[in-house]
Scaffold this motif. Structure first.
Motif, PDB file in Angstrom:
ATOM      1  N   GLN A   1       0.794  -1.229   0.000  1.00 22.85           N
ATOM      2  CA  GLN A   1       0.000   0.000   0.000  1.00 22.85           C
ATOM      3  C   GLN A   1       0.818   1.267   0.000  1.00 22.85           C
ATOM      4  OE1 GLN A   1      -0.953  -2.639   1.610  1.00 22.85           O
ATOM      5  NE2 GLN A   1      -3.098  -2.929   1.210  1.00 22.85           N
TER       6      GLN A   1
ATOM      7  N   THR B   1      -8.733   1.464  20.843  1.00 21.56           N
ATOM      8  CA  THR B   1      -8.041   0.272  20.343  1.00 21.56           C
ATOM      9  C   THR B   1      -8.385   0.024  18.877  1.00 21.56           C
ATOM     10  OG1 THR B   1      -8.211  -0.652  22.559  1.00 21.56           O
ATOM     11  CG2 THR B   1      -7.585  -2.155  20.806  1.00 21.56           C
TER      12      THR B   1
ATOM     13  N   ILE C   1      -9.439   2.143  16.570  1.00 20.12           N
ATOM     14  CA  ILE C   1      -8.806   3.147  15.707  1.00 20.12           C
ATOM     15  C   ILE C   1      -7.309   2.879  15.578  1.00 20.12           C
ATOM     16  CG2 ILE C   1      -8.244   5.613  15.497  1.00 20.12           C
ATOM     17  CD1 ILE C   1     -11.129   5.264  15.041  1.00 20.12           C
ATOM     18  N   ALA C   2      -6.676   2.519  16.691  1.00 15.76           N
ATOM     19  CA  ALA C   2      -5.232   2.297  16.651  1.00 15.76           C
ATOM     20  C   ALA C   2      -4.883   1.096  15.776  1.00 15.76           C
ATOM     21  CB  ALA C   2      -4.693   2.102  18.066  1.00 15.76           C
ATOM     22  N   MET C   3      -5.719   0.084  15.765  1.00 13.35           N
ATOM     23  CA  MET C   3      -5.400  -1.143  15.044  1.00 13.35           C
ATOM     24  C   MET C   3      -5.827  -1.125  13.577  1.00 13.35           C
ATOM     25  SD  MET C   3      -3.752  -3.175  16.866  1.00 13.35           S
ATOM     26  CE  MET C   3      -3.237  -3.234  18.562  1.00 13.35           C
TER      27      MET C   3
ATOM     28  N   PRO D   1      -5.370   0.806  10.911  1.00 16.93           N
ATOM     29  CA  PRO D   1      -4.437   0.923   9.785  1.00 16.93           C
ATOM     30  C   PRO D   1      -3.697  -0.386   9.519  1.00 16.93           C
ATOM     31  CG  PRO D   1      -3.680   2.223  11.658  1.00 16.93           C
ATOM     32  CD  PRO D   1      -5.082   1.824  11.941  1.00 16.93           C
ATOM     33  N   LEU D   2      -3.405  -1.119  10.585  1.00 17.78           N
ATOM     34  CA  LEU D   2      -2.640  -2.353  10.415  1.00 17.78           C
ATOM     35  C   LEU D   2      -3.477  -3.483   9.841  1.00 17.78           C
ATOM     36  CD1 LEU D   2      -1.014  -1.878  13.798  1.00 17.78           C
ATOM     37  CD2 LEU D   2       0.173  -1.810  11.629  1.00 17.78           C
TER      38      LEU D   2
ATOM     39  N   LEU E   1      -3.154  -2.626   5.969  1.00 16.24           N
ATOM     40  CA  LEU E   1      -1.851  -2.764   5.324  1.00 16.24           C
ATOM     41  C   LEU E   1      -1.492  -4.244   5.186  1.00 16.24           C
ATOM     42  CD1 LEU E   1       0.207  -0.036   7.200  1.00 16.24           C
ATOM     43  CD2 LEU E   1      -0.720   0.076   4.908  1.00 16.24           C
ATOM     44  N   SER E   2      -0.781  -4.571   4.100  1.00 16.83           N
ATOM     45  CA  SER E   2      -0.421  -5.980   3.942  1.00 16.83           C
ATOM     46  C   SER E   2       0.878  -6.261   4.671  1.00 16.83           C
ATOM     47  CB  SER E   2      -0.306  -6.345   2.469  1.00 16.83           C
ATOM     48  OG  SER E   2       0.649  -5.543   1.852  1.00 16.83           O
ATOM     49  N   LEU E   3       0.801  -6.274   5.977  1.00 12.43           N
ATOM     50  CA  LEU E   3       1.975  -6.532   6.801  1.00 12.43           C
ATOM     51  C   LEU E   3       1.765  -7.859   7.511  1.00 12.43           C
ATOM     52  CD1 LEU E   3       2.583  -3.022   8.368  1.00 12.43           C
ATOM     53  CD2 LEU E   3       4.260  -4.318   7.096  1.00 12.43           C
TER      54      LEU E   3
ATOM     55  N   LEU F   1       1.370  -8.591  11.365  1.00 13.84           N
ATOM     56  CA  LEU F   1       0.657  -7.507  12.028  1.00 13.84           C
ATOM     57  C   LEU F   1      -0.808  -7.499  11.645  1.00 13.84           C
ATOM     58  CD1 LEU F   1       2.928  -4.382  12.022  1.00 13.84           C
ATOM     59  CD2 LEU F   1       2.262  -5.893  13.848  1.00 13.84           C
TER      60      LEU F   1
END
Lengths: 287, 517
Positions: free
Chosen positions: B169, B468, B470-472, B474-475, B478-480, B483
């Motif tokens: 991304q 929690t 909202i914090a999580m 984005p992950l 994302l193709s991580l 995570l």
């Protein structure tokens, strides 16, 4: 039977400076460690091959083999014994090594290779960038929600600073304990954001949104908050110890990082955060 | 009935637990492939599926080598012409250049080690206009690659393997082709991905005093016919039987006759070594990815059949190989076709199946012991089984529901998911402690008082849950790898907790504390 009793601290006996001093000192010390690591290595914490590129082989050497680096043709960067498994080592190579060739050489020499991973530097770099963006956005998002919830500066910034400290101190400790930053350990640092805001929000909520004496509100919030954090610490100590005994490195690292962070959170929440709130309640508001 | 209505939150929890049980244990519900592209191996006892960390296997991620020019005026008519010109200009095989018409201007791709400036120069020199030239290939080509790889995997009998096109991304949004295969090692998967698998049959024969090579059967021509199963022919030679289509067969026979393979004395003489044949020899070469894998002479009888037309009537022959493994490889290549563009491996991961299943057991034990630790802490604090026991049961049911969900969507569990689940128990119990403390701050005098306190506790829980999530989030997008799974589990856990399990715990507590009021 032992009983978990949350100690009652008489906050009124301590000055603001006395309370804020230790957590700020710890945080600064952590930043110095991170800064020093950065100056020496170019990164704030040692990065795993997922981020830097390179090859890692988990090898089981035959009995009596003393030099595990011997079969490999590429330069071995580091050899780490897996403490809990006999004759098992994690051997890492820089990105120039051909992973398949090294694995073949290991197998030819009679080693078992139950696990291997390799990453090209470009892919590692893009993962690194993405992880950094992810963590940045996560922290920013958390801060925005906190500000939206309390809509006052000091209590909100107290939560954000406390969460920042909860992440910075474990990173410094990772440097000291030699835990590398991988995607798994980044997950642990993010988990700290979640755990950290729980007790902070609880404290802020009790002090700001409830009527009653400041110290009484803090005492109640602390009773609940400390129980929460201690429960989590118990779970994470067990996870770290058991995973260590079983040789599952990822879960060991995650457990350790969370223990570091949660202990830091106790200090940050009930020394720094409480002080900021007290200042806000007694001096900041009236000004 | 009224009890069900009154304790509807508990009822909802029970229903969810039952549904999870069905998802986890009902036979025949599990599907072999996971939606998120991870290779899933099913355990025998439950419908849960496990990723590479916990079941073993190999994952290889690669980028496609090539550059693409966009906004080129490609039409159905000039398509071939552009391909030809650009290929000549870049000194590439025709197959390594692809011009495609498109709605917003066509694209011209060059595969292999071609730089952006080289393609620009080639287009400039041949007078074609373009908007931009970028690294990477078009979506159509990537789809083609994924399909070919999938076909190769199917043909080679890889069990439980999966191919995916994944986009990063950030940065240039590089695309990665990811192959995951259970019970395979990295080199097997890498070989499959990096060999293009272009099979060509050449005739090597004397012409004007020199040995020359001419293509007699291209991969496409071979594929028009029927490819048989690898077998052994006389003399124990492994071979792939092929039956050509009529058109190809007559062309082939005509070429072979023209090149002199039907002539007296052409049969039985082929000494092909170190890349060249003896002077005057007639050889048929099987070439795979530019390497001669087999050379042989044409037996006289077959040679004669080219000339007298018998071959065209029954156009079947065998492509011989030196080993059975090679014959299988040829068979896979012929059936699945070749990759349009070469791939460069970016990262690999391998976990031995034995170690994976060991990790599976160990992480289960770790999780159970972590739950015991939490339970212990809660008991020590409240010393009241009426409060603590429902707390632990509630927290565990959250995990159970999440596992049920994982089984339903065929999420392949990895170590990071296990860590996420343990974290969910942690935050779950945290929230239950908030509820219990809030409700029992003073003697509960009535249900109304209970409700008002419970609502206050819910505010804190909701606020913590919102941060929690909202914090999580984005992950989760994302193709991580690690995570992502962790973030998804955490977010789901928080949602299930806030919507179902924590309110249900409130109901249970209310029942216990206001029993006689």
């Amino acid at each position: 039977m032992p009983q978990l009793e949350v100690p009652e601290i008489d906050f009124s006996r301590y000055s603001n400076r006395q309370l804020v001093g230790p957590p700020v000192a710890v945080m600064l010390l952590a930043l110095v460690v991170i800064g020093a690591t950065f100056a020496m290595t170019g990164t704030p914490v040692a990065l795993d091959t997922e981020f830097t590129g390179g090859t890692e082989l988990r090898v089981v050497a035959p009995d009596g083999q003393t030099d595990v680096t011997q079969p490999f043709s590429a330069e071995v960067q580091s050899v780490q014994p897996v403490q809990t498994e006999e004759n098992t080592f994690i051997v890492s190579f820089d990105p120039s090594a051909d992973p398949e060739q090294q694995q073949q050489l290991a197998e030819d020499a009679g080693f078992e290779v139950p696990m291997s991973s390799s990453t090209s530097p470009t892919f590692g770099e893009s993962t690194q960038r993405m992880a950094l963006i992810g963590v940045g956005v996560a922290f920013l998002g958390m801060s925005l929600v906190v500000f939206a919830l309390f809509r006052t500066f000091v209590p909100s910034i107290a939560v954000v600073v406390s969460a920042f400290g909860d992440i910075v101190v474990p990173i410094a400790l990772m440097n000291i304990f030699g835990i590398k930053l991988s995607l798994g350990t980044v997950a642990a640092l993010l988990m700290l954001i979640g755990y950290s805001v729980d007790s902070d929000i609880l404290l802020n909520n009790h002090v700001l949104r409830r009527s009653g004496d400041f110290y009484e509100s803090v005492r109640r919030a602390m009773r609940t908050g400390v129980t929460m954090t201690v429960t989590s610490i118990a779970a994470m100590i067990v996870m770290a110890v058991v995973a260590y005994l079983f040789g599952i490195q990822l879960l060991t690292s995650i457990g350790l990082i969370l223990v570091f962070g949660l202990v830091t959170d106790l200090v940050n929440t009930y020394m720094m955060n409480v002080t900021l709130l007290r200042w806000y309640k007694f001096e900041g508001v009236t000004r | 009935m009224s009890a069900i209505r009154e304790y509807w939150r508990v009822t909802a929890l029970v229903v969810l637990l039952l549904l999870s049980s069905v998802a986890l244990f009902a036979p025949g519900l599990a599907e072999p492939a996971a939606e998120d592209g991870t290779v899933a191996q099913q355990s025998s006892a439950t419908n849960l599926q496990y990723g590479l960390d916990l079941s073993g296997g190999a994952r290889v991620r690669a980028t496609v080598d090539g550059v693409t020019a966009t906004g080129v005026n490609v039409t159905q008519d000039n398509q071939n012409e552009i391909t030809q010109t650009v290929a000549d200009e870049l000194d590439l095989r025709l197959a390594d250049v692809r011009a495609r018409p498109g709605q917003n201007g066509g694209t011209v791709e060059a595969f292999g080690e071609v730089s952006e400036s080289e393609l620009q120069t080639a287009l400039d020199n041949s007078g074609y206009e373009y908007d931009s030239v970028d690294p990477g290939v078009t979506e159509a080509t990537r789809t083609d690659i994924v399909e070919t790889l999938q076909a190769k995997i199917d043909a080679s009998g890889f069990a439980a393997a999966n191919v995916q096109d994944v986009q990063a991304q950030t940065g240039q949004g590089t695309h990665y082709i990811v192959v995951e295969a259970a019970n395979r090692n990295v080199s097997e998967v890498t070989d499959l991905m990096t060999s293009r698998g272009v099979v060509t049959i050449y005739a090597n024969f004397p012409r004007d005093g020199e040995q020359v090579n001419e293509t007699v059967l291209s991969q496409e021509q071979l594929q028009e016919g029927q490819i048989g199963v690898p077998t052994t022919v006389r003399g124990g030679q492994p071979a792939v039987p092929v039956t050509l289509s009529d058109d190809v067969a007559s062309q082939y026979a005509a070429d072979m006759t023209e090149y002199g393979f039907a002539d007296e004395g052409a049969g039985g003489t082929c000494e092909f070594e170190n890349g060249s044949a003896n002077e005057g020899d007639y050889c048929l070469l099987t070439v795979r990815d530019g390497e001669v894998v087999y050379s042989a002479s044409v037996v006289e009888e077959l040679g004669r059949s080219f000339a007298n037309g018998e071959f065209v009537k029954d156009p079947s022959f065998v492509i011989t190989a030196t080993s059975m493994e090679e014959a299988r490889q040829l068979n896979v290549d012929l059936r699945a076709g070749s990759l349009p563009a070469p791939l460069s491996v970016e990262d690999t991961f391998f976990m031995a199946p034995s170690m994976g299943s060991q990790f599976k057991t160990y992480s289960l034990i770790t999780g159970i012991l972590a739950v015991f630790a939490v339970s212990g802490a809660v008991f020590f604090r409240y010393r009241e089984p009426r409060i603590a026991l429902p707390m632990i049961v509630t927290a565990l049911s959250e995990v159970y529901i999440l596992l049920g969900f994982a089984a339903t969507v065929n999420l392949a569990l990895d170590l990071s998911h296990i860590a996420g689940l343990i974290a969910v128990v942690g935050t779950g119990v945290d929230d239950l402690v908030i509820i219990a403390d809030e409700v029992m701050a003073e003697q509960v005098s009535s249900r109304r008082v209970f409700q008002s306190r419970f609502r206050k506790a819910l505010w804190v829980i909701g606020a913590a849950a919102a941060t929690t999530i909202i914090a999580m989030s984005p992950l989760a997008v994302l193709s991580l790898g690690d995570l992502r799974g962790f973030a998804i589990i955490t977010i789901l856990g928080v949602i299930v907790g806030v919507v179902v399990t924590r309110p249900a715990y409130g109901d249970i507590l209310r029942r216990l504390l206001t029993m006689d009021r």
